[in-house]
Write a protein that holds these residues in place. Structure first.
Motif, PDB file in Angstrom:
ATOM      1  N   LEU A 207       0.820  -1.211   0.000  1.00  0.00           N
ATOM      2  CA  LEU A 207       0.000   0.000   0.000  1.00  0.00           C
ATOM      3  C   LEU A 207       0.856   1.265   0.000  1.00  0.00           C
ATOM      4  N   ASP A 208       1.998   1.217   0.703  1.00  0.00           N
ATOM      5  CA  ASP A 208       2.882   2.387   0.770  1.00  0.00           C
ATOM      6  C   ASP A 208       3.800   2.485  -0.446  1.00  0.00           C
ATOM      7  N   ILE A 209       3.726   1.483  -1.347  1.00  0.00           N
ATOM      8  CA  ILE A 209       4.553   1.427  -2.561  1.00  0.00           C
ATOM      9  C   ILE A 209       6.035   1.581  -2.196  1.00  0.00           C
ATOM     10  N   VAL A 210       6.456   0.866  -1.152  1.00  0.00           N
ATOM     11  CA  VAL A 210       7.857   0.892  -0.735  1.00  0.00           C
ATOM     12  C   VAL A 210       8.734   0.158  -1.746  1.00  0.00           C
ATOM     13  N   ASP A 211       8.222  -0.989  -2.241  1.00  0.00           N
ATOM     14  CA  ASP A 211       8.976  -1.835  -3.159  1.00  0.00           C
ATOM     15  C   ASP A 211       7.957  -2.724  -3.865  1.00  0.00           C
ATOM     16  N   ASP A 212       8.101  -2.903  -5.195  1.00  0.00           N
ATOM     17  CA  ASP A 212       7.113  -3.717  -5.909  1.00  0.00           C
ATOM     18  C   ASP A 212       7.169  -5.189  -5.517  1.00  0.00           C
ATOM     19  N   GLU A 213       8.213  -5.598  -4.775  1.00  0.00           N
ATOM     20  CA  GLU A 213       8.312  -6.989  -4.325  1.00  0.00           C
ATOM     21  C   GLU A 213       7.206  -7.312  -3.305  1.00  0.00           C
ATOM     22  N   TYR A 214       6.733  -6.304  -2.549  1.00  0.00           N
ATOM     23  CA  TYR A 214       5.639  -6.547  -1.600  1.00  0.00           C
ATOM     24  C   TYR A 214       4.404  -7.049  -2.341  1.00  0.00           C
ATOM     25  N   LEU A 215       4.062  -6.383  -3.443  1.00  0.00           N
ATOM     26  CA  LEU A 215       2.910  -6.792  -4.247  1.00  0.00           C
ATOM     27  C   LEU A 215       3.125  -8.190  -4.820  1.00  0.00           C
ATOM     28  N   HIS A 216       4.332  -8.450  -5.294  1.00  0.00           N
ATOM     29  CA  HIS A 216       4.631  -9.774  -5.857  1.00  0.00           C
ATOM     30  C   HIS A 216       4.440 -10.859  -4.795  1.00  0.00           C
ATOM     31  N   GLN A 217       4.936 -10.602  -3.580  1.00  0.00           N
ATOM     32  CA  GLN A 217       4.816 -11.600  -2.517  1.00  0.00           C
ATOM     33  C   GLN A 217       3.365 -11.804  -2.091  1.00  0.00           C
ATOM     34  N   MET A 218       2.543 -10.750  -2.144  1.00  0.00           N
ATOM     35  CA  MET A 218       1.119 -10.923  -1.862  1.00  0.00           C
ATOM     36  C   MET A 218       0.484 -11.877  -2.862  1.00  0.00           C
ATOM     37  N   ARG A 219       0.860 -11.749  -4.137  1.00  0.00           N
ATOM     38  CA  ARG A 219       0.311 -12.620  -5.168  1.00  0.00           C
ATOM     39  C   ARG A 219       0.797 -14.056  -4.987  1.00  0.00           C
ATOM     40  N   VAL A 220       2.055 -14.217  -4.588  1.00  0.00           N
ATOM     41  CA  VAL A 220       2.579 -15.557  -4.312  1.00  0.00           C
ATOM     42  C   VAL A 220       1.780 -16.195  -3.168  1.00  0.00           C
ATOM     43  N   LEU A 244     -14.879 -18.245   0.789  1.00  0.00           N
ATOM     44  CA  LEU A 244     -13.501 -17.768   0.922  1.00  0.00           C
ATOM     45  C   LEU A 244     -12.702 -18.041  -0.349  1.00  0.00           C
ATOM     46  N   ARG A 245     -12.912 -19.214  -0.938  1.00  0.00           N
ATOM     47  CA  ARG A 245     -12.217 -19.537  -2.197  1.00  0.00           C
ATOM     48  C   ARG A 245     -12.555 -18.518  -3.279  1.00  0.00           C
ATOM     49  N   ARG A 246     -13.832 -18.132  -3.376  1.00  0.00           N
ATOM     50  CA  ARG A 246     -14.249 -17.160  -4.393  1.00  0.00           C
ATOM     51  C   ARG A 246     -13.637 -15.785  -4.114  1.00  0.00           C
ATOM     52  N   ASP A 247     -13.610 -15.394  -2.838  1.00  0.00           N
ATOM     53  CA  ASP A 247     -13.018 -14.096  -2.482  1.00  0.00           C
ATOM     54  C   ASP A 247     -11.531 -14.053  -2.834  1.00  0.00           C
ATOM     55  N   VAL A 248     -10.835 -15.133  -2.526  1.00  0.00           N
ATOM     56  CA  VAL A 248      -9.402 -15.188  -2.811  1.00  0.00           C
ATOM     57  C   VAL A 248      -9.156 -15.152  -4.319  1.00  0.00           C
ATOM     58  N   ALA A 249      -9.986 -15.851  -5.090  1.00  0.00           N
ATOM     59  CA  ALA A 249      -9.842 -15.841  -6.550  1.00  0.00           C
ATOM     60  C   ALA A 249     -10.053 -14.430  -7.108  1.00  0.00           C
ATOM     61  N   ALA A 250     -11.063 -13.710  -6.570  1.00  0.00           N
ATOM     62  CA  ALA A 250     -11.331 -12.349  -7.035  1.00  0.00           C
ATOM     63  C   ALA A 250     -10.182 -11.414  -6.700  1.00  0.00           C
ATOM     64  N   LEU A 251      -9.638 -11.532  -5.480  1.00  0.00           N
ATOM     65  CA  LEU A 251      -8.517 -10.681  -5.076  1.00  0.00           C
ATOM     66  C   LEU A 251      -7.276 -10.993  -5.904  1.00  0.00           C
ATOM     67  N   THR A 252      -7.073 -12.269  -6.211  1.00  0.00           N
ATOM     68  CA  THR A 252      -5.936 -12.666  -7.054  1.00  0.00           C
ATOM     69  C   THR A 252      -6.034 -12.003  -8.427  1.00  0.00           C
ATOM     70  N   ALA A 253      -7.236 -11.949  -8.994  1.00  0.00           N
ATOM     71  CA  ALA A 253      -7.421 -11.319 -10.306  1.00  0.00           C
ATOM     72  C   ALA A 253      -7.132  -9.827 -10.245  1.00  0.00           C
ATOM     73  N   VAL A 254      -7.603  -9.159  -9.192  1.00  0.00           N
ATOM     74  CA  VAL A 254      -7.362  -7.716  -9.049  1.00  0.00           C
ATOM     75  C   VAL A 254      -5.863  -7.423  -8.923  1.00  0.00           C
ATOM     76  N   LEU A 255      -5.185  -8.172  -8.059  1.00  0.00           N
ATOM     77  CA  LEU A 255      -3.753  -7.936  -7.867  1.00  0.00           C
ATOM     78  C   LEU A 255      -2.959  -8.330  -9.109  1.00  0.00           C
ATOM     79  N   GLY A 256      -3.478  -9.290  -9.889  1.00  0.00           N
ATOM     80  CA  GLY A 256      -2.825  -9.646 -11.146  1.00  0.00           C
ATOM     81  C   GLY A 256      -2.826  -8.472 -12.110  1.00  0.00           C
ATOM     82  N   ARG A 257      -3.955  -7.792 -12.219  1.00  0.00           N
ATOM     83  CA  ARG A 257      -4.026  -6.613 -13.096  1.00  0.00           C
ATOM     84  C   ARG A 257      -3.136  -5.489 -12.565  1.00  0.00           C
ATOM     85  N   THR A 258      -3.100  -5.347 -11.248  1.00  0.00           N
ATOM     86  CA  THR A 258      -2.239  -4.329 -10.639  1.00  0.00           C
ATOM     87  C   THR A 258      -0.774  -4.610 -10.964  1.00  0.00           C
TER      88      THR A 258
END
Length: 276
Positions: A207-220, A244-258
């Motif tokens: 969220l603080d955009i400190v390093d793009d690796e944070y976003l990558h690790q969230m997706r992992v 929960l599975r559906r919520d996680v799939a939706a969040l994965t798609a959003v972060l993928g586009r990000t």
């Protein structure tokens, strides 16, 4: 008004041993608290705590021993010094919620360490009696009223980071050991907790955009979580797990586009501009 002074040695002995000791001014009196052990899971802090009134703003190790706290080494007691201060206003209410007794506290104030100041505004839920799951159900209802974010880092941990001038570290997946005599349910639960902790530890950095690796690790972490949830669903399917599975799939798609946008801006755009 709650004014607290946290103590440690110059080499941070207590912090290294997952302990904290503080003096808190409450009204005209002082309360001494020693915290130690425990763990944090999805914002839920499980810890041991010993608390006792003291006559002044001075640590009283005899009072700690009298309330059953573990004795600190003599050299540690001699080396303790003030490290940081938390100064905030707390408004507290005791709630009876779905069979659980929960103390809801609204905290607003600041943390001060080595000339650095950090403002904060938090809702803290403390389970007095009942099932821990009710803390999450109450938090979800609060989320319908005001936009809240789960905070894994305690005020004390922020104070230590400020004193050390340290930044939050990128969190990577940890391998959880599995023993032959472990039950399937406990192994799946451990895997799911591991994925959730992996993801949540990287949220603030993303969220603080400190390093793009944070976003990558969230997706992992989310990819790992989807695998673990699919395994759990095969073992014991239910509607809550499916949601929960559906919520996680939706969040994965959003972060993928990000992540795709991030790669485009940081890696693809510059060479395109140079060529065109």
């Amino acid at each position: 008004k709650l004014y607290s002074v946290y103590f440690d040695t110059p080499d941070l002995y207590l912090h290294q041993h997952a302990m904290a000791i503080r003096l808190r001014r409450v009204g005209r009196g002082w309360v001494q608290t020693l915290k130690g052990g425990g763990e944090v899971q999805a914002g839920l802090h499980l810890r041991n705590e010993w608390e006792t009134p003291v006559p002044s703003e001075t640590l009283d190790f005899g009072a700690l021993a009298a309330c059953g706290a573990k004795s600190l080494p003599k050299q540690v007691r001699k080396a303790l010094q003030p490290i940081f201060v938390t100064d905030f206003t707390r408004t507290a209410r005791l709630l009876n919620f779905a069979g659980a007794e929960i103390e809801l506290s609204l905290d607003s104030g600041e943390i001060r360490a080595d000339r650095e100041v950090r403002q904060f505004a938090e809702v803290e839920l403390e389970l007095k009696s009942g099932a821990p799951v009710q803390l999450f159900h109450l938090a979800l209802q609060l989320l319908e009223v005001v936009p809240l974010a789960l905070e894994n880092t305690s005020k004390a941990e922020y104070g230590y980071r400020m004193w050390m001038h340290a930044q939050a570290e990128i969190s990577r997946a940890e391998k959880r050991p599995i023993n032959e005599d472990d039950q399937v349910a406990s192994v799946l639960q451990s895997m799911i907790w591991s994925c959730l902790m992996h993801m949540q530890a990287n949220v603030s950095g993303a969220l603080d955009i400190v390093d793009d690796e944070y976003l990558h690790q969230m997706r992992v972490a989310l990819r790992r979580l989807r695998v673990a949830l699919n395994m759990a669903y095969r073992v014991q399917p239910d509607t809550e797990l499916d949601g929960l599975r559906r919520d996680v799939a939706a969040l994965t798609a959003v972060l993928g586009r990000t992540r795709e946008w991030d790669v485009f801006v940081t890696q693809n755009l510059l060479p395109l501009r140079q060529q065109l």
